[in-house]
Design a protein around this motif. Structure first.
Motif, PDB file in Angstrom:
ATOM      1  N   GLN A  42      -4.540 -53.836  30.126  1.00  0.00           N
ATOM      2  CA  GLN A  42      -4.325 -54.159  31.529  1.00  0.00           C
ATOM      3  C   GLN A  42      -4.571 -52.953  32.432  1.00  0.00           C
ATOM      4  O   GLN A  42      -5.191 -53.077  33.479  1.00  0.00           O
ATOM      5  CB  GLN A  42      -2.892 -54.664  31.734  1.00  0.00           C
ATOM      6  CG  GLN A  42      -2.548 -55.887  30.917  1.00  0.00           C
ATOM      7  CD  GLN A  42      -3.395 -57.085  31.274  1.00  0.00           C
ATOM      8  OE1 GLN A  42      -3.569 -57.418  32.458  1.00  0.00           O
ATOM      9  NE2 GLN A  42      -3.960 -57.749  30.270  1.00  0.00           N
ATOM     10  N   TYR A  43      -4.107 -51.773  32.043  1.00  0.00           N
ATOM     11  CA  TYR A  43      -4.305 -50.572  32.865  1.00  0.00           C
ATOM     12  C   TYR A  43      -4.051 -49.342  32.007  1.00  0.00           C
ATOM     13  O   TYR A  43      -3.401 -49.398  30.959  1.00  0.00           O
ATOM     14  CB  TYR A  43      -3.366 -50.571  34.067  1.00  0.00           C
ATOM     15  CG  TYR A  43      -1.909 -50.806  33.723  1.00  0.00           C
ATOM     16  CD1 TYR A  43      -1.092 -49.762  33.296  1.00  0.00           C
ATOM     17  CD2 TYR A  43      -1.346 -52.077  33.832  1.00  0.00           C
ATOM     18  CE1 TYR A  43       0.234 -49.983  32.968  1.00  0.00           C
ATOM     19  CE2 TYR A  43      -0.027 -52.303  33.514  1.00  0.00           C
ATOM     20  CZ  TYR A  43       0.770 -51.252  33.085  1.00  0.00           C
ATOM     21  OH  TYR A  43       2.075 -51.477  32.760  1.00  0.00           O
ATOM     22  N   CYS A  44      -4.594 -48.217  32.461  1.00  0.00           N
ATOM     23  CA  CYS A  44      -4.383 -46.915  31.836  1.00  0.00           C
ATOM     24  C   CYS A  44      -4.471 -45.885  32.956  1.00  0.00           C
ATOM     25  O   CYS A  44      -5.563 -45.672  33.521  1.00  0.00           O
ATOM     26  CB  CYS A  44      -5.418 -46.644  30.748  1.00  0.00           C
ATOM     27  SG  CYS A  44      -5.217 -45.065  29.897  1.00  0.00           S
ATOM     28  N   GLU A  45      -3.364 -45.251  33.308  1.00  0.00           N
ATOM     29  CA  GLU A  45      -3.316 -44.397  34.485  1.00  0.00           C
ATOM     30  C   GLU A  45      -2.365 -43.229  34.277  1.00  0.00           C
ATOM     31  O   GLU A  45      -1.578 -43.209  33.313  1.00  0.00           O
ATOM     32  CB  GLU A  45      -2.860 -45.221  35.695  1.00  0.00           C
ATOM     33  CG  GLU A  45      -1.507 -45.879  35.499  1.00  0.00           C
ATOM     34  CD  GLU A  45      -1.188 -46.918  36.553  1.00  0.00           C
ATOM     35  OE1 GLU A  45      -2.134 -47.450  37.168  1.00  0.00           O
ATOM     36  OE2 GLU A  45       0.016 -47.207  36.744  1.00  0.00           O
ATOM     37  N   ASP A  46      -2.426 -42.265  35.198  1.00  0.00           N
ATOM     38  CA  ASP A  46      -1.530 -41.113  35.155  1.00  0.00           C
ATOM     39  C   ASP A  46      -0.113 -41.535  35.534  1.00  0.00           C
ATOM     40  O   ASP A  46       0.093 -42.475  36.306  1.00  0.00           O
ATOM     41  CB  ASP A  46      -2.001 -40.026  36.121  1.00  0.00           C
ATOM     42  CG  ASP A  46      -3.293 -39.361  35.658  1.00  0.00           C
ATOM     43  OD1 ASP A  46      -3.631 -39.522  34.470  1.00  0.00           O
ATOM     44  OD2 ASP A  46      -3.956 -38.697  36.476  1.00  0.00           O
ATOM     45  N   ALA A  47       0.830 -40.800  34.981  1.00  0.00           N
ATOM     46  CA  ALA A  47       2.233 -41.079  35.295  1.00  0.00           C
ATOM     47  C   ALA A  47       3.054 -39.836  34.990  1.00  0.00           C
ATOM     48  O   ALA A  47       2.704 -39.032  34.110  1.00  0.00           O
ATOM     49  CB  ALA A  47       2.750 -42.258  34.486  1.00  0.00           C
ATOM     50  N   GLY A  48       4.126 -39.672  35.722  1.00  0.00           N
ATOM     51  CA  GLY A  48       5.042 -38.578  35.447  1.00  0.00           C
ATOM     52  C   GLY A  48       6.075 -39.001  34.410  1.00  0.00           C
ATOM     53  O   GLY A  48       6.739 -40.025  34.578  1.00  0.00           O
ATOM     54  N   CYS A  49       6.208 -38.239  33.343  1.00  0.00           N
ATOM     55  CA  CYS A  49       7.171 -38.574  32.294  1.00  0.00           C
ATOM     56  C   CYS A  49       7.482 -37.330  31.480  1.00  0.00           C
ATOM     57  O   CYS A  49       6.749 -36.338  31.522  1.00  0.00           O
ATOM     58  CB  CYS A  49       6.660 -39.693  31.392  1.00  0.00           C
ATOM     59  SG  CYS A  49       5.152 -39.311  30.493  1.00  0.00           S
ATOM     60  N   ALA A  50       8.589 -37.389  30.738  1.00  0.00           N
ATOM     61  CA  ALA A  50       8.979 -36.275  29.882  1.00  0.00           C
ATOM     62  C   ALA A  50       8.108 -36.248  28.639  1.00  0.00           C
ATOM     63  O   ALA A  50       7.414 -37.230  28.306  1.00  0.00           O
ATOM     64  CB  ALA A  50      10.444 -36.397  29.503  1.00  0.00           C
ATOM     65  N   GLU A  51       8.137 -35.109  27.947  1.00  0.00           N
ATOM     66  CA  GLU A  51       7.388 -35.004  26.702  1.00  0.00           C
ATOM     67  C   GLU A  51       7.962 -35.981  25.684  1.00  0.00           C
ATOM     68  O   GLU A  51       9.170 -36.096  25.508  1.00  0.00           O
ATOM     69  CB  GLU A  51       7.473 -33.579  26.165  1.00  0.00           C
ATOM     70  CG  GLU A  51       6.692 -33.358  24.880  1.00  0.00           C
ATOM     71  CD  GLU A  51       6.822 -31.943  24.358  1.00  0.00           C
ATOM     72  OE1 GLU A  51       6.420 -31.698  23.213  1.00  0.00           O
ATOM     73  OE2 GLU A  51       7.343 -31.088  25.107  1.00  0.00           O
ATOM     74  N   GLY A  52       7.087 -36.679  25.026  1.00  0.00           N
ATOM     75  CA  GLY A  52       7.504 -37.702  24.075  1.00  0.00           C
ATOM     76  C   GLY A  52       6.873 -39.033  24.422  1.00  0.00           C
ATOM     77  O   GLY A  52       5.891 -39.104  25.177  1.00  0.00           O
ATOM     78  N   THR A  53       7.452 -40.110  23.901  1.00  0.00           N
ATOM     79  CA  THR A  53       6.872 -41.445  24.088  1.00  0.00           C
ATOM     80  C   THR A  53       7.960 -42.452  24.386  1.00  0.00           C
ATOM     81  O   THR A  53       9.022 -42.435  23.749  1.00  0.00           O
ATOM     82  CB  THR A  53       6.086 -41.875  22.839  1.00  0.00           C
ATOM     83  OG1 THR A  53       5.070 -40.918  22.565  1.00  0.00           O
ATOM     84  CG2 THR A  53       5.450 -43.237  23.038  1.00  0.00           C
ATOM     85  N   THR A  54       7.692 -43.346  25.319  1.00  0.00           N
ATOM     86  CA  THR A  54       8.553 -44.492  25.612  1.00  0.00           C
ATOM     87  C   THR A  54       7.706 -45.752  25.543  1.00  0.00           C
ATOM     88  O   THR A  54       6.657 -45.846  26.190  1.00  0.00           O
ATOM     89  CB  THR A  54       9.192 -44.381  26.999  1.00  0.00           C
ATOM     90  OG1 THR A  54      10.029 -43.225  27.047  1.00  0.00           O
ATOM     91  CG2 THR A  54      10.023 -45.620  27.316  1.00  0.00           C
ATOM     92  N   ILE A  55       8.156 -46.715  24.755  1.00  0.00           N
ATOM     93  CA  ILE A  55       7.450 -47.992  24.634  1.00  0.00           C
ATOM     94  C   ILE A  55       8.404 -49.101  25.044  1.00  0.00           C
ATOM     95  O   ILE A  55       9.520 -49.203  24.508  1.00  0.00           O
ATOM     96  CB  ILE A  55       6.937 -48.223  23.206  1.00  0.00           C
ATOM     97  CG1 ILE A  55       5.876 -47.180  22.844  1.00  0.00           C
ATOM     98  CG2 ILE A  55       6.372 -49.623  23.051  1.00  0.00           C
ATOM     99  CD1 ILE A  55       5.277 -47.351  21.464  1.00  0.00           C
ATOM    100  N   VAL A  56       7.972 -49.917  25.999  1.00  0.00           N
ATOM    101  CA  VAL A  56       8.747 -51.049  26.491  1.00  0.00           C
ATOM    102  C   VAL A  56       8.025 -52.333  26.089  1.00  0.00           C
ATOM    103  O   VAL A  56       6.832 -52.491  26.367  1.00  0.00           O
ATOM    104  CB  VAL A  56       8.928 -50.995  28.018  1.00  0.00           C
ATOM    105  CG1 VAL A  56       9.725 -52.208  28.512  1.00  0.00           C
ATOM    106  CG2 VAL A  56       9.610 -49.694  28.433  1.00  0.00           C
ATOM    107  N   VAL A  57       8.750 -53.237  25.440  1.00  0.00           N
ATOM    108  CA  VAL A  57       8.184 -54.513  24.991  1.00  0.00           C
ATOM    109  C   VAL A  57       8.934 -55.632  25.706  1.00  0.00           C
ATOM    110  O   VAL A  57      10.166 -55.744  25.593  1.00  0.00           O
ATOM    111  CB  VAL A  57       8.312 -54.673  23.464  1.00  0.00           C
ATOM    112  CG1 VAL A  57       7.729 -56.011  23.024  1.00  0.00           C
ATOM    113  CG2 VAL A  57       7.621 -53.515  22.746  1.00  0.00           C
TER     114      VAL A  57
END
Length: 635
Positions: free
Chosen positions: A132-147
């Motif tokens: 659907q999309y792939c864009e820049d975002a501000g976030c902490a180091e690591g990964t967050t996945i929301v389902v």
């Protein structure tokens, strides 16, 4: 025209996703394992509505580079193996490259990730396998996945999901297992906005066990640390006194992966043989470190089943490790007496003389109200009044004296009309037959003289009646009588309010099953309420249990409810009646008076009892003719 068609890629992905993602718990497991493989030291899991509408996994791992994000959602895309040789020694939790692709095929997924050398993170969205999309975002180091909206495009699978509380407990069970597998990682679990689990992540396995199962379970554990033939076993086993009625609390981990292994389970229970009561099994949180090339985890998509190159080293390490731990840690229980029991107050009157002990010297100062002491056999004066002997057990080896003096009244008592005087010339006072003090019972339908022969092996009652000998299994007869009584009460069984509520720690599956069946438990006399974090409180219990074994009964009930997935309410209630009756019935070896044994036989006859609730016969009859034929007296 040919009949074989090549499926569309989207349909093929939906079919393949069903092997990996069966329910929200499956998705959570795959995402947590990815976080641990990424080197995370802190993982947060959040779900809503059992994880069906919303689940989120956040970690502080290494993150994913911008160019790798779209590739990560392709089928069989992974950074953990590169060739077939890597499959011979798999050291990571994930390796197939199917998790993200399978989840994205049946849900709406959003990823936020950033590596240490990137200034901006990446926000990536995919729905039903389509980007659907792939864009820049501000976030902490690591990964967050929301389902979100799991199985929104596969309604056939959606309808097979359980209630939200059941799915939520399944997710909680997965988080518990991962927390026990990796005590070096701090886990935080949020359920519908409420935190239900937090582990310290200090690398101490006992801290993780305490956070998951609570203090009561943790205090009953014995530490284990053993190594043999290249296999290291460490963790905890339950003490024999804290054994459980089922295997739901047996947790085995191979190289940091939760697995189900029959080899380790059999070794554990074999090591406990001779230390446990029949029907009990030990609990454990046991880690095994095995050479990577000696174990194959590529057996099943869930990666819970494993195969060993040689099972003998695994069995030996667990067996001898458990034996060694029991020898050191299984200490006898020391009864702590109250201060008043340890240091009794001084008595103003002389202590009572113990039976069969030497007579006490006569005191110079007698109390105002003298106490008449029961004399020993050697001290007994010539009796003047015979008294009825209490009912005695038929297997008693020594007969009690025919008379005894009361402590509150003098020896001489007026004769009762039913007691003829004893002649002074009598050499021996005849011993009366065992008598009841209870109310007379209705006559047995069959008017034949009967005599209690005794009790064989502490289990079987032998009653002679006319030309027949009746053999009765006392436990089976009593169990059937109690079972019929519970059925007759039909949900209105006598129950007792416990002085203190009994807390019972259960596995998450059992915990969920009990909470879904509170009405069924209430019909059986148990008032149970949720205490949170896999623990329930029992406030009332059936009266026939007598207050003993309440926790064990609830554990057995929980195990049955968890294993019985169908909604056969009548069958479940019937099984509960079986369980309660079996626990409350007199057991083999329990002492019983002659009166009690005869009364049990008569009650079983009056109510037409033939089989116990498990189908075993309650009694059989041996005729005199058959007995004489066995001895060759007749042909």
């Amino acid at each position: 025209m040919g009949k074989i068609n090549v499926l569309d890629k989207h349909i093929a992905d939906l079919i393949a996703a069903g092997e990996v993602v069966e329910r929200p718990a499956s998705a959570i497991k795959e995402l947590i394992e990815n976080s641990i493989d990424a080197g995370a030291t802190a993982v947060t899991v959040e779900i809503r509505n059992g994880g069906v509408t919303y689940l989120r996994v956040t970690d502080n791992g290494c993150g994913i580079a911008r160019e790798d994000v779209p590739v990560a959602f392709l089928s069989h895309a992974t950074s953990k193996i590169a060739g077939k040789d890597d499959l011979r020694a798999i050291g990571t939790l994930g390796f197939r490259g199917e998790a993200l692709a399978s989840i994205a095929a049946v849900a709406r997924v959003e990823m936020l990730t950033r590596t240490a050398d990137e200034l901006a993170g990446t926000r990536y969205g995919i729905e039903g396998g389509r980007e659907q999309y792939c864009e820049d975002a501000g976030c902490a180091e690591g990964t967050t996945i929301v389902v979100r909206d799991l199985f929104y495009n596969t309604p056939a699978r959606m309808k097979f999901l359980k209630k939200d509380i059941t799915e939520g407990n399944a997710v909680a069970a997965v988080v518990d297992k991962e927390a026990l597998a990796h005590p070096e990682v701090s886990f935080r679990f949020l359920r519908d906005g409420r935190e239900t689990l937090r582990t310290p992540g200090d690398g101490n396995l006992k801290s993780a066990v305490y956070a998951v199962f609570g203090r009561e379970f943790t205090e009953s554990l014995i530490p284990l640390d053993y190594e043999l033939n290249g296999v290291k076993a460490f963790g905890f086993i339950s003490s024999p006194a804290a054994a459980r009625p089922n295997r739901s609390m047996q947790n085995f981990f191979i190289n940091g992966r939760y697995v189900k292994t029959r080899t380790a389970m059999v070794a554990l229970e074999e090591a406990f043989k001779g230390s446990l009561m029949v029907g009990k099994v030990p609990a454990c949180v046991l880690h095994l470190t095995v050479p990577l090339e000696a174990v194959d985890v590529n057996v099943h998509p869930s990666k819970i089943e494993v195969r060993f190159l040689n099972e003998r080293p695994i069995f030996d390490a667990v067996y001898h490790g458990v034996k060694a731990a029991l020898n050191v840690g299984d200490k006898p229980h020391i009864l702590k007496l109250a201060d008043s029991a340890v240091q009794p107050k001084k008595r103003e009157t002389p202590p009572m003389q113990m039976r069969f002990s030497a007579p006490l010297p006569k005191q110079k100062t007698e109390p105002e109200k003298p106490v008449h002491i029961v004399p020993t056999v050697r001290e007994q004066p010539i009796p003047t009044v015979p008294k009825a002997v209490p009912a005695m057990s038929f297997h008693a080896a020594v007969k009690a004296p025919d008379i005894e003096f009361s402590e509150e009244e003098p020896a001489a008592k007026p004769l009762k009309p039913s007691q003829p005087p004893v002649s002074e010339k009598s050499e021996k006072v005849p011993e009366p037959e065992p008598q009841y003090t209870a109310e007379p019972e209705p006559a047995v339908p069959e008017e034949k003289p009967e005599r209690l022969i005794g009790e064989a092996f502490g289990t079987y009652i032998l009653l002679e009646r006319g030309d027949d000998i009746i053999f009765v299994d006392k436990h089976a007869a009593h169990e059937r009588l109690l079972y019929e009584k519970l059925k007759a009460q039909s949900g209105e069984s006598d129950r007792q309010l416990l002085l203190e509520p009994v807390s019972v720690t259960l596995s998450k599956d059992e915990y969920s099953a009990v909470l879904e069946s509170l009405d069924i438990c209430a019909k059986a006399g148990f008032e149970i309420e949720d205490f949170g974090m896999g623990t329930v409180l029992v406030r009332t219990a059936p009266m026939i249990l007598g207050g003993n074994g309440v926790a064990e009964a609830v554990m057995e009930i929980a195990g049955y409810l968890a294993s019985n997935k169908t909604d056969l309410t009548t069958e479940k209630v019937d099984w509960l009646y079986h369980n309660i009756a079996c626990r409350a019935a007199v057991k083999a070896g329990d002492p019983a008076s002659s009166r009690e044994l005869i009364d049990l036989v008569h009650r079983a006859e009056r109510e037409g009892v033939r089989y116990c609730p498990h189908g075993r016969p309650v009694f059989f009859i041996l005729t005199r003719k058959e007995l004489e034929r066995q001895f060759g007296r007749i042909q």
